[in-house]
Design an enzyme around this catalytic site. Structure first.
Site, PDB file in Angstrom:
ATOM      1  N   GLU A 108      -4.377 -13.235   2.491  1.00 50.77           N
ATOM      2  CA  GLU A 108      -3.070 -12.671   2.839  1.00 50.77           C
ATOM      3  C   GLU A 108      -3.241 -11.262   3.402  1.00 50.77           C
ATOM      4  O   GLU A 108      -2.556 -10.872   4.353  1.00 50.77           O
ATOM      5  CB  GLU A 108      -2.148 -12.640   1.614  1.00 50.77           C
ATOM      6  CG  GLU A 108      -1.932 -13.967   0.907  1.00 50.77           C
ATOM      7  CD  GLU A 108      -1.213 -15.024   1.732  1.00 50.77           C
ATOM      8  OE1 GLU A 108      -0.938 -14.792   2.927  1.00 50.77           O
ATOM      9  OE2 GLU A 108      -0.932 -16.103   1.184  1.00 50.77           O
TER      10      GLU A 108
ATOM     11  N   TYR B  61      -3.294  -5.707  13.872  1.00 55.67           N
ATOM     12  CA  TYR B  61      -4.149  -5.698  15.062  1.00 55.67           C
ATOM     13  C   TYR B  61      -3.315  -5.986  16.312  1.00 55.67           C
ATOM     14  O   TYR B  61      -3.465  -5.313  17.349  1.00 55.67           O
ATOM     15  CB  TYR B  61      -5.244  -6.744  14.861  1.00 55.67           C
ATOM     16  CG  TYR B  61      -6.194  -6.984  15.997  1.00 55.67           C
ATOM     17  CD1 TYR B  61      -6.720  -5.940  16.765  1.00 55.67           C
ATOM     18  CD2 TYR B  61      -6.626  -8.283  16.284  1.00 55.67           C
ATOM     19  CE1 TYR B  61      -7.625  -6.180  17.785  1.00 55.67           C
ATOM     20  CE2 TYR B  61      -7.532  -8.544  17.298  1.00 55.67           C
ATOM     21  CZ  TYR B  61      -8.023  -7.488  18.053  1.00 55.67           C
ATOM     22  OH  TYR B  61      -8.926  -7.732  19.058  1.00 55.67           O
TER      23      TYR B  61
ATOM     24  N   HIS C 289      -3.475 -22.836   1.296  1.00 55.62           N
ATOM     25  CA  HIS C 289      -2.577 -22.237   0.300  1.00 55.62           C
ATOM     26  C   HIS C 289      -1.562 -23.265  -0.180  1.00 55.62           C
ATOM     27  O   HIS C 289      -1.276 -23.371  -1.380  1.00 55.62           O
ATOM     28  CB  HIS C 289      -1.825 -21.044   0.898  1.00 55.62           C
ATOM     29  CG  HIS C 289      -2.721 -19.943   1.383  1.00 55.62           C
ATOM     30  ND1 HIS C 289      -2.232 -18.835   2.053  1.00 55.62           N
ATOM     31  CD2 HIS C 289      -4.068 -19.766   1.293  1.00 55.62           C
ATOM     32  CE1 HIS C 289      -3.245 -18.028   2.356  1.00 55.62           C
ATOM     33  NE2 HIS C 289      -4.364 -18.583   1.911  1.00 55.62           N
TER      34      HIS C 289
END
Length: 330
Positions: A106, A115, A216
């Site tokens: 995460e 970024y 996940h």
């Protein structure tokens, strides 16, 4: 004397300190797959995407900014839910290992969006103001905060029936709803540009993030089903109906949000298209949890099929993922 855990749920710093014998092989397998899937944002160069961005319309740029502004802070919110609301109540070492890797992922996702923000000609204040003042966004935030508050309640008794129900509700709200439905809505919008040969490298980053999210989800669904299997007192029709309704309420919130965020639509994409995708993915999540589907609508974004397929990922770790696995032999 503190009650000793008999299943995957428990509490106390001394629980779950021994890996062997492994009790939940699925958790250990997912941990090993997650480690093999390790990647870093700067492995992708965004120079060509910058040139693409200049060609995009204002509405397209707004759609991209909206996706980034929503996903970026929520990656850290997921981390808070994991660190304070899930990890402390999962006592199996193999599950804690996976949750530790998920928290790192995460953070990596958050830094991936950072970024993008730092690379593109984005105004940070404008990015985070996207959607500000919209009731639909406030309603989604209220939903998230309600369930985060339950997770953070220091009086949560994980051994009581109501405490276990609170844990399940919160896990559904964060793992199934936020990560498994709301995030996928944003992923699909962000990845849709690649269908027109735009933002291909941003699309690659979103591919990698989505594959992490699939793991996940696989972990979260296995955790939910394990809790229900080990706690038959939770297996009532009333509680099942409540969980189903929680998920469907979240769909209503997402539909309203998408109507606000894409009021005019962009080339090849509008709110109705995104909302049909949301409803299709919701049916996938319902079926994965053992419910009947609700909407029975086809997937309008068939190009997202690989990213969608969490059911394949149940056995995904049996084969090597070569698309973005870090080479550790150098």
């Amino acid at each position: 004397m503190a009650q000793q855990p008999t299943g995957i749920l428990g509490s106390g710093l001394r629980d779950g300190l021994s890996l062997y014998p492994i009790r939940y092989q699925w958790a250990y397998d997912l941990y090993n797959q997650a480690v093999a899937n390790t990647w870093f944002p700067n492995e992708v160069q965004l120079v060509q995407d910058l040139a693409d961005f200049d060609k995009m319309s204002d509405d397209e740029k707004h759609a991209l900014k909206t996706v980034i502004s929503y996903l970026n802070p929520n990656e850290l919110l997921i981390n808070k839910s994991l660190a304070f609301g899930i990890y402390p109540y999962v006592n199996a070492a193999e599950a804690q290992l996976y949750l530790s890797k998920q928290m790192w992922e995460e953070a990596n996702h958050f830094m991936s969006f950072e970024y993008i923000i730092e690379t593109f000609p984005f105004d940070r204040e404008e990015i985070y103001a996207a959607g500000f003042g919209k009731k639909s966004l406030a309603d989604k935030a209220d939903f998230q905060n309600k369930h985060l508050d339950i997770m953070l309640d220091p009086n949560l008794d994980i051994y009581s029936i109501e405490g276990k129900k609170d844990f399940v509700r919160s896990l559904v709200a964060y793992n199934i709803v936020l990560e498994g439905i709301w995030f996928y809505s944003g992923f699909m919008v962000g990845m849709s540009f690649r269908q027109r040969n735009l933002l291909r490298n941003v699309g690659s980053l979103l591919d990698w993030i989505t594959r992490d999210e699939n793991l996940h989800l696989t972990f979260g669904i296995n955790l939910l089903l394990t809790i229900l299997d080990e706690n038959p007192e939770l297996q009532t029709q009333e509680f099942a109906d409540e969980i189903r309704q929680l998920i469907l309420q979240a769909v209503e919130l997402e539909v309203a949000y998408n109507n606000d965020m894409l009021p005019k639509g962009i080339l090849g994409l509008n709110a109705d298209y995104v909302n049909q995708y949301v409803k299709h993915m919701t049916d996938r999540r319902l079926v994965e949890l053992g419910f009947d589907p609700e909407f029975n609508v086809p997937n309008p974004a068939k190009w997202m099929a690989t990213a969608n397929d969490t059911l394949e990922l149940v056995n995904f770790f049996e084969s090597t993922n070569t698309s973005y696995e870090v080479n550790t032999t150098k």
